[in-house]
Design a protein around this motif. Structure first.
Motif, short mmCIF file in Angstrom:
data_model
loop_
_atom_site.label_atom_id
_atom_site.label_comp_id
_atom_site.label_asym_id
_atom_site.label_seq_id
_atom_site.Cartn_x
_atom_site.Cartn_y
_atom_site.Cartn_z
N SER A 1 27.58 -32.92 -1.79
CA SER A 1 27.95 -34.30 -1.47
C SER A 1 26.63 -35.48 -1.97
O SER A 1 27.08 -36.28 -2.78
CB SER A 1 27.90 -34.88 -0.08
OG SER A 1 28.47 -35.95 0.31
N ALA A 2 25.31 -35.07 -1.80
CA ALA A 2 24.32 -35.58 -2.37
C ALA A 2 24.31 -35.79 -3.79
O ALA A 2 23.95 -36.64 -4.46
CB ALA A 2 23.09 -35.10 -1.72
N ARG B 1 16.67 -37.75 -1.83
CA ARG B 1 17.76 -37.65 -1.05
C ARG B 1 17.84 -36.45 -0.31
O ARG B 1 17.93 -36.35 1.06
CB ARG B 1 18.97 -37.83 -1.93
CG ARG B 1 20.35 -37.67 -1.15
CD ARG B 1 20.81 -38.79 -0.21
NE ARG B 1 21.92 -38.56 0.43
CZ ARG B 1 23.01 -39.00 0.11
NH1 ARG B 1 23.15 -39.85 -1.17
NH2 ARG B 1 24.25 -39.16 0.46
N ASN C 1 26.58 -30.00 1.88
CA ASN C 1 25.76 -31.45 2.09
C ASN C 1 25.10 -31.54 0.48
O ASN C 1 24.84 -32.85 0.11
CB ASN C 1 24.76 -31.38 2.98
CG ASN C 1 25.38 -31.25 4.61
OD1 ASN C 1 26.63 -31.83 4.75
ND2 ASN C 1 24.96 -30.56 5.46
N ARG D 1 26.68 -35.75 -6.04
CA ARG D 1 27.69 -36.72 -6.50
C ARG D 1 27.60 -38.15 -5.97
O ARG D 1 27.61 -39.07 -6.89
CB ARG D 1 29.15 -36.21 -5.81
CG ARG D 1 29.72 -35.04 -6.35
CD ARG D 1 31.25 -34.59 -5.64
NE ARG D 1 31.67 -33.51 -6.37
CZ ARG D 1 32.56 -33.34 -7.32
NH1 ARG D 1 32.68 -34.40 -8.12
NH2 ARG D 1 32.91 -32.07 -7.90
N ASP D 2 26.89 -38.24 -4.88
CA ASP D 2 26.54 -39.51 -4.42
C ASP D 2 25.70 -40.57 -5.26
O ASP D 2 25.67 -41.47 -5.64
CB ASP D 2 26.26 -39.58 -2.90
CG ASP D 2 27.28 -39.31 -1.84
OD1 ASP D 2 28.49 -39.50 -2.50
OD2 ASP D 2 27.17 -38.80 -0.90
N VAL D 3 24.42 -39.35 -5.61
CA VAL D 3 23.32 -40.03 -6.07
C VAL D 3 23.93 -40.42 -7.64
O VAL D 3 23.34 -41.33 -8.29
CB VAL D 3 22.08 -39.03 -6.39
CG1 VAL D 3 21.30 -39.48 -7.42
CG2 VAL D 3 21.46 -39.06 -4.93
N TRP D 4 24.75 -39.53 -8.20
CA TRP D 4 25.21 -39.74 -9.71
C TRP D 4 26.01 -40.97 -9.68
O TRP D 4 25.88 -41.94 -10.29
CB TRP D 4 25.93 -38.63 -10.08
CG TRP D 4 26.42 -38.74 -11.52
CD1 TRP D 4 27.41 -39.12 -11.93
CD2 TRP D 4 25.28 -38.43 -12.61
NE1 TRP D 4 27.50 -39.17 -13.45
CE2 TRP D 4 26.36 -38.58 -13.86
CE3 TRP D 4 24.36 -37.72 -12.87
CZ2 TRP D 4 25.99 -38.33 -15.04
CZ3 TRP D 4 23.95 -37.33 -14.13
CH2 TRP D 4 24.77 -37.78 -15.16
N LEU D 5 26.86 -41.18 -8.56
CA LEU D 5 27.74 -42.08 -8.68
C LEU D 5 27.08 -43.61 -8.30
O LEU D 5 27.66 -44.60 -9.00
CB LEU D 5 28.84 -41.98 -7.49
CG LEU D 5 29.96 -40.72 -7.74
CD1 LEU D 5 30.65 -40.73 -6.59
CD2 LEU D 5 30.88 -41.08 -9.25
N ASP D 6 25.94 -43.56 -7.59
CA ASP D 6 25.27 -44.82 -7.30
C ASP D 6 24.40 -45.36 -8.28
O ASP D 6 24.38 -46.42 -8.42
CB ASP D 6 24.58 -44.67 -6.10
CG ASP D 6 25.50 -44.30 -4.89
OD1 ASP D 6 26.65 -44.67 -4.76
OD2 ASP D 6 24.95 -44.07 -3.65
#
Length: 581
Positions: free
Chosen positions: A310-311, A371, A307, A313-318
């Motif tokens: 995943s967070a 997050r 988890n 990567r998601d925060v970076w990509l967004d």
């Protein structure tokens, strides 16, 4: 309802089950006689099968080959003796129980001994995944063995029709031989490499085998009771057969030598036999439950780690992967996370066309903390940026092609060393030991080796070294890393002087040269000279002795004088004590 009516209803249920499974009186006699014959000690082919299956299983474990291990499971003949124990408990057959226990015990000794012999002659003794998988049994292994024992018992009782497919499946599901070979492997490791690790492996394998043994015996007992294998006609046939069978007569004659054997029938009543095996199962549930709880914790930690990744990567990509105009700015090549004293350390390796400012990095930590629902103070970001061709440069010179990002060997080495350094940061050794340095050795044919260099006047004990090695492997996320320890003594020795003299003796030069060599190899070490003198010696003599030592190290070995300190000791002897700090 009277006791007689209950017994009649139970008997009707047993007969109904036997009839539906097509197990008639003749088949019951065949099953009982077959199991009695299976526990014979004179069957040479049985002992050959035990020996070969133990060899195949041991080699399969060492080679980490599931296919080879399955082959050993299929030819292992241990199931017969265990079913014999189940039938003995169901029927209250003391002679069959003794014969089955003796044969099973000898089989285990033979298999373990052969595994120890193989491990001792093998040149490699690595802990493979197949071995580790059999060192931590839990409640799920007990449940698998219960189901498998029930299926195996029913399959033995049914009259075979065509190709029997259930027995091989039972052999694979229960896997009796591999745990025994893990015991042998552990004993071999304990005798030749590491006593503590070896005994830990042997204990885990032994617990798994004992779990399978008890579970199969229990379910076999239930099945044989339910099918009424020990009918009156069957018992009469078995009594007649035993009068002619030498091994049974031998066991019976031995029992008759002991007057107390007549009480076995009273002690071995059906409720007593049930109580015996239920107590045994309850006992092994304690370590199995502990392993199961540990497994659940590990799964929960792995889920939490997934988890977090995943967070990350998601925060970076967004928010940070693209430039304001929508063009790509960076992409993540690697994410590493670790939790140290409640501080979550995130190491990001990114390829980027524009380096990130400290403000952007702080903003990323802030968004990630939100997050993850954690305070910002408990997050630490280590951003490793690998520059690629910038968009600004491409726009300024459109005639030039943007080069492909190239990762050099030097960059890979730098990243690797940085990861190792980060993993070993704040590694705590048991007092009074203090970590000085570490040495890495890599080879294309051997696992990575790391040596921890530490300062202490005594060795770190073996138990602590094992725990430290396991922690280092976890930090590096490299289970096969070879970890060793090298101690540098804090007290290096004494330099003895003649009374009222400051001249260094030839023997003392060897001590100083050894210390100087250590100081050269470990630049973060300093030398403390503790000068001592007799009561009638002037203080100046003491100072001269320290100065002579310092000058020798400076002139011959080029040791910086800032690394050498002087102290006045309290011992009434003309000597200087040398300590590394």
């Amino acid at each position: 309802m009277s006791q007689q009516n209950k017994e009649d209803q139970f008997g009707m249920l047993r007969d109904w089950l036997s009839d539906n499974l097509e197990i008639d009186a003749v088949r019951k006699e065949e099953v009982y006689l077959g199991i009695c014959n299976s526990v014979s000690l004179k069957d040479i082919s049985y002992w050959i099968e035990v020996l070969f299956s133990a060899g195949i299983a041991t080699l399969g474990l060492v080679l980490n080959s599931p296919a080879v291990i399955i082959g050993a499971m299929l030819i292992s003949p241990l199931m017969g003796s265990i079913l014999g124990n189940g039938l003995a408990l169901a029927a209250g057959d003391v002679i069959l129980a003794i014969r089955a226990i003796i044969k099973l015990g000898l089989s285990c000794i033979l298999a373990i001994s052969f595994a120890v012999l193989l491990v001792s002659v093998l040149p490699f003794k690595e802990m493979t995944a197949e071995i580790l998988a059999r060192t931590r049994p839990n409640i799920l292994d007990l449940v698998v063995a219960l189901f498998s024992g029930a299926v195996g018992s029913v399959a033995i009782c049914k009259r075979p029709k065509g190709v029997v497919t259930s027995i091989p499946g039972v052999a694979i599901a229960v896997a009796l031989m591999p745990p025994l070979c893990v015991v042998g492997y552990g004993i071999g490791i304990a005798l030749s490499v590491n006593m503590i690790n070896g005994l830990r492996v042997a204990r885990g394998g032994g617990l798994l085998f004992f779990t399978n043994l008890v579970a199969i015996t229990f379910t076999a007992m239930i099945v044989f009771l339910a099918l009424h294998i020990d009918s009156v006609r069957t018992k009469q046939t078995i009594r007649e057969w035993r009068r002619e069978y030498r091994e049974s007569r031998w066991v019976r004659n031995i029992l008759e030598l002991f007057p107390s054997s007549k009480y076995l029938k009273q002690i071995g009543s059906l409720p007593g036999r049930f109580l015996l095996i239920l107590v045994t199962i309850s006992t092994i549930l304690i370590p199995l439950g502990q392993s199961f709880s540990q497994l659940k914790q590990e799964i929960a930690l792995k889920r939490e780690e997934n988890n977090i990744n995943s967070a990350v990567r998601d925060v970076w990509l967004d928010n940070f992967a693209n430039l304001p105009n929508g063009e790509p700015r960076s992409f993540i090549s690697q994410v590493l996370t670790s939790d140290r004293n409640q501080l979550l350390i995130i190491q990001l390796q990114v390829f980027t066309s524009k380096l990130y400012t400290p403000q952007e990095q702080s903003q990323y930590v802030k968004l990630l903390a939100k997050r993850l629902d954690k305070p910002e103070e408990l997050l630490s970001l280590k951003l490793i940026e690998i520059p690629t061709a910038s968009n600004e440069l491409s726009q300024a010179a459109p005639e030039e092609k943007t080069p492909e990002p190239i990762v050099t060997i030097a960059q890979l080495q730098s990243d690797f060393l940085q990861e190792v350094k980060s993993a070993l940061t704040n590694l705590k050794l048991p007092p009074p030991a203090k970590m000085l340095d570490y040495q890495l050795v890599t080879s294309p044919v051997q696992p990575m080796a790391i040596r921890i260099v530490y300062l202490s006047d005594r060795e770190i004990d073996r138990d602590a070294q094992v725990l430290l090695a396991e922690e280092i492997r976890q930090r590096l996320n490299y289970p096969s890393t070879k970890v060793s320890m090298k101690r540098i003594a804090a007290t290096q020795g004494n330099i003895t002087f003649d009374e009222k003299s400051a001249v260094i003796t030839p023997q003392s030069f060897k001590v100083l040269d050894s210390i100087a060599s250590t100081l050269e190899q470990q630049p973060n070490l300093n030398l403390e000279i503790i000068g001592n003198q007799k009561q009638d010696e002037p203080i100046e003599t003491n100072k001269k002795r320290a100065k002579v030592i310092q000058e020798y190290l400076e002139l011959k070995w080029k040791i910086d004088k800032k690394r050498i300190t002087q102290q006045i000791g309290e011992e009434p002897r003309p000597k200087a004590i040398l300590k590394l700090t």
